[in-house]
Motif scaffolding. Sequence first.
Motif, PDB file in Angstrom:
ATOM      1  N   GLU A 439      12.346  -0.764  -0.667  1.00 51.21           N
ATOM      2  CA  GLU A 439      10.951  -1.148  -0.345  1.00 51.21           C
ATOM      3  C   GLU A 439      10.794  -2.516   0.802  1.00 51.21           C
ATOM      4  OE1 GLU A 439       8.497  -0.437  -4.123  1.00 51.21           O
ATOM      5  OE2 GLU A 439       8.727  -2.492  -3.585  1.00 51.21           O
ATOM      6  N   VAL A 440       9.781  -2.445   1.602  1.00 58.49           N
ATOM      7  CA  VAL A 440       9.738  -3.173   2.362  1.00 58.49           C
ATOM      8  C   VAL A 440       8.987  -4.494   2.716  1.00 58.49           C
ATOM      9  CG1 VAL A 440       9.868  -3.869   5.500  1.00 58.49           C
ATOM     10  CG2 VAL A 440      11.504  -2.133   4.104  1.00 58.49           C
ATOM     11  N   TRP A 441       8.756  -5.712   2.376  1.00 61.12           N
ATOM     12  CA  TRP A 441       7.145  -6.563   2.582  1.00 61.12           C
ATOM     13  C   TRP A 441       7.568  -7.473   3.627  1.00 61.12           C
ATOM     14  CZ3 TRP A 441       4.121  -6.597  -2.485  1.00 61.12           C
ATOM     15  CH2 TRP A 441       4.304  -5.488  -3.288  1.00 61.12           C
ATOM     16  N   ARG A 442       6.442  -7.221   4.020  1.00 59.77           N
ATOM     17  CA  ARG A 442       6.093  -8.500   5.263  1.00 59.77           C
ATOM     18  C   ARG A 442       4.685  -9.227   4.853  1.00 59.77           C
ATOM     19  NH1 ARG A 442       2.226  -5.810   8.733  1.00 59.77           N
ATOM     20  NH2 ARG A 442       3.539  -4.009   9.953  1.00 59.77           N
ATOM     21  N   ASP A 443       5.320 -10.211   4.858  1.00 53.86           N
ATOM     22  CA  ASP A 443       3.798 -11.708   4.466  1.00 53.86           C
ATOM     23  C   ASP A 443       3.382 -11.089   3.118  1.00 53.86           C
ATOM     24  OD1 ASP A 443       4.482 -12.928   6.577  1.00 53.86           O
ATOM     25  OD2 ASP A 443       2.679 -12.172   7.765  1.00 53.86           O
ATOM     26  N   GLY A 444       4.031 -10.630   1.951  1.00 57.66           N
ATOM     27  CA  GLY A 444       3.779 -10.465   0.167  1.00 57.66           C
ATOM     28  C   GLY A 444       3.233  -8.944   0.663  1.00 57.66           C
ATOM     29  N   GLU A 445       2.429  -8.385   1.899  1.00 59.28           N
ATOM     30  CA  GLU A 445       2.053  -6.431   1.414  1.00 59.28           C
ATOM     31  C   GLU A 445       3.508  -6.230   1.631  1.00 59.28           C
ATOM     32  OE1 GLU A 445      -1.129  -6.470   3.354  1.00 59.28           O
ATOM     33  OE2 GLU A 445      -2.257  -8.181   3.114  1.00 59.28           O
TER      34      GLU A 445
END
Length: 491
Positions: A439-445
């Motif tokens: 999974e890739v998460w950006r700024d907590g999403e």
Amino acid sequence: MTHHTVTRREFVKMSAAAAAGITLLPGCGFRLDQLPAPMKREFGNTGFRVTTLGLGGQASLQWTPEDVDPVPIILKAFKMGINYFDTSNVYDGSQRNYGKAFRQLNLVPGEPDYDSDLRESIWLTTKTGIRWAKGGYPEMEGVGNFTQGDHGEGAVADLKRSLSQMFGDGNGNYPEGAYVNMILVHSLNAFEEVDVLYRGLDTPPEPEENFGALVALRDFRDGTNITGMNPENERLVRHIGFSGHLNSPAMIEMIQRDRYGILSGMLVAINPNDKRYLNHQYNVIPVARARNLGIIAMKVFADGAMYTKEARWSRSPADVVRTVGSEELPCKPLVEYALTTPGIHTAIIGIGQISDDHLQCQLVQNYYAAQIEPDGMDEQQRLELEETTGHVKDGMTNYFQLAKADLTPPRNFRILRGDNVELAWDTAHASDAPLSHYEVWRDGEEVGSVPHQPQTTGEPFIFRDPGSGETYRVVTVDRAGRRAESEIQKV
């Protein structure tokens, strides 16, 4: 007079009856020439079809009890149609025992009755425990070198020692035309050893210096003299590989570093207690399979620790197991487990003794157990067998593997900059379930997902973010739903 060939179904019934303790009537036995033809599988990218059972070079071929003659074991394996034969430069008299058998089988090149067709029909593998091409190598932390040869040299000398002991005079000489099908760098344990083995490949080797075993063995595979060690352009080996049972991550590194088309095979430990340790079936084996290497299973019975032997390295004839399974744990499902592990082509098993009573003969019973298709044991059967073997010595049979570890986050996670943010990472290491995805998460999403696939080279997993953010992390997810998060990286 013609003789009925025992079908696989009949063979299974007889052997199953013996395992259940049922006495068979006279006449219900069979001769070796009545055995069903051995199953074979494509052996990776080698072009060879290998029998699902191979003869291991240890047990009584190495630690020979006083009342056992090892040569008939080899001869019986040939008669049964087995075509994969294993030995090593660290197996005491194993290579010499093969040499005695080969003389009876007319497998010595240059002799008047040399049977070249028989030689071409088998696969003979030896091993070297030396990581360097030449002698005089330095002592280095994390790098083990071992041989029973007294040549004082490196891996090339071990290769020639094998040929001399199996086809020559045992004193360093071997006949023209002698070769082994494969030599394995034996018992790869550490990343430092991988570094040594690849010396001389990334940059041209300097003949006056030492370099890793691989570049020199390649010369003797291809008939070249890049290293200066093969001035007569001999071709003494057809394929090169490695073996390992301890450290799956180091073995993955060994495969990933091969940008030169050197590796053809891997010998690896696999049995139902594999997942109680840092396992191979979800780590290095999928990588080797994706590279289409020929994959050989070993330690099928945990070096005898599934039965009467202590969970430690064998040291003497007293450690050789000479029975066929046990009432609590028949040998058949252990062989089947190894051969139904995805990617495995053959399993080598050392033989303690053979018998004219085929139902009590280790070689015949292992042969029978090995007659199984790659999908012949379903997942539920594998899990049930793992539960059973988990009670053997409290599951502590695989002393030759690293301790079990948790699922790891993606390794070497980093952020690359271009027109857009690009994330890169290397494979995670599995625990006791296969890897699923990242999974890739950006700024907590969560903003994306990348399926896991075996990482066969140094090329990383890549995710290109069409958006932009300030922080990123990548999470490993396995098929059991467990997660392992990377550290957060800032752009």
